[in-house]
Design an enzyme around this catalytic site. Structure first.
Site: not given
Length: 398
Positions: A145, A268, A284
């Site tokens: 991020h 993921h 996931w």
């Protein structure tokens, strides 16, 4: 390439599965960022400079708050960037008028950065009660991020600055739960006040990938911290309920191509989503603290159905109904250009590791001026980026 893999991977199943998956240690934190308002699909000609963030009041913060408790809780604590005191009182303030002082890092060697890496690695499992027992995935998310806000058109955002320390960026929906991740890194910064937050957060992402069994990630120091006025606008990170056009809109602005989009989506393999952060729910993979190509195997070989629940649209596996995929995940097998890379990575973990290594290193350098790295060239390994030894490698060498 097998040589890119690092360290020992200890197997510990997350839960019983209907299939014979190779399992590794489990985790619960969300690795990616699916709650920030972002342009829809198909994308508009120009991105919005701010999706939902209003002006915020200046807020004083407690210095060096302890990392722990509900690590990803989306509440008041997550809306406050916990900032420590750097050299000469730098990085003391939080809010729209916060300021930082420069940290000096050019005098430090690879051994110094390896020491920072080791300090991060030692604390990854410091709190066994946190989610599934590792902070690794949330550190990957923090590095992601901090870097994925880059816009090549305006040359703004990216890992240079660590502006998520300040409001309003710390309050963006996509960053829900990352206040405690920053708090974790603040404790490391207290031990090594000479390193910039920008370098520290990206180095944390490197350590997490490698310690969780992923490839060696080349890394260079040189990022400089910025002030609150450099906060990036909301809406620059991917939204989990969108399709392939949205993925391209977001990632192309960073300078990535289709192959790199798929490779980076392989992160993921780690972590899970939480209803009180992104709104989505579940992991996931069956071993969400192990970095493998299992995410791609599941996309290709598992049957996925729309989950019937009160939350946002997401998929669940037919076999156990314990895993999930987002709309953006399924877009990777619905779009032919993306799918061919999913197929490659499902067949070969070595190919995935090699491509992820390159794409992730590129991600962590987005927005950093070239001259920032030049100051460190004499410190690098023959002019090449650093590659750090994992904890397992260091133990085996002793």
């Amino acid at each position: 390439m097998a040589s890119l893999r690092t360290g020992l991977r200890v197997a510990q199943p997350l839960r019983a599965s209907a299939r014979n998956f190779a399992t590794r240690p489990s985790i619960r934190s969300s690795v990616r960022h699916y709650s920030s308002p972002a342009p829809g699909s198909p994308p508009p000609p120009q991105p919005s400079s701010s999706s939902s963030t209003s002006k915020v009041l200046l807020t004083s913060v407690a210095i060096a708050a302890a990392a722990g408790g509900a690590f990803l809780a989306f509440g008041r604590d997550d809306k406050v960037s916990i900032l420590g005191v750097g050299a000469n009182g730098a990085n003391k303030f939080q809010g729209s008028k916060g300021s930082v002082g420069p940290a000096t890092t050019s005098a430090h060697s690879k051994a110094d950065y390896q020491a920072v890496y080791n300090a991060i690695a030692e604390q990854l499992e410091a709190n066994p009660d946190y989610d599934d027992g590792s902070y690794g995935p949330v550190l990957v998310r923090l590095a992601w991020h901090a870097s994925g806000t880059y816009d090549k058109n305006s040359n703004t955002g990216g890992s240079n600055g660590a502006t998520m320390r300040f409001a309003p960026e710390s309050e963006h929906g996509a960053n829900a739960g990352l206040g405690a991740a920053r708090d974790f890194m603040e404790k490391i910064h207290q031990k090594f006040p000479w390193i910039t937050y920008s370098d520290l957060w990206t180095l944390g992402g490197v350590a997490a990938i490698q310690e969780l069994g992923g490839p060696k990630i080349p890394w260079r120091p040189g990022r400089k911290d910025a002030t609150a006025d450099k906060c990036t606008p909301d809406g620059r990170l991917p939204d989990g309920d969108k399709g392939p056009d949205h993925l391209r809109y977001i990632f192309y602005k960073m300078g990535f191509n289709d192959q790199e989009i798929v490779a980076l989506s392989g992160a993921h393999a780690l972590g899970r989503c939480h209803t009180d952060r992104s709104g989505f729910d579940g992991p996931w993979t069956f071993a969400p603290t192990s970095f493998t190509n299992e995410y791609f195997n599941l996309l290709m070989n598992e049957k996925w159905n729309i989950r019937k629940w009160n939350g946002p649209p997401q998929f669940e596996d037919k076999s156990t109904k314990s895993l999930m995929m987002l709309m953006t995940d399924m877009a990777l097998v619905q779009d032919p250009s993306f799918k061919k890379h999913v197929q490659r990575y499902a067949k070969s973990e070595d190919e995935f590791f090699n491509d992820f290594r390159s794409a992730y290193a590129k991600l962590l350098e987005l927005g950093v001026p070239a001259e920032n790295f030049k100051a460190f060239e004499t410190k690098l390994d023959g002019g090449k980026p650093f590659e750090f030894a994992t904890s397992a490698e260091q133990e085996n060498a002793n």
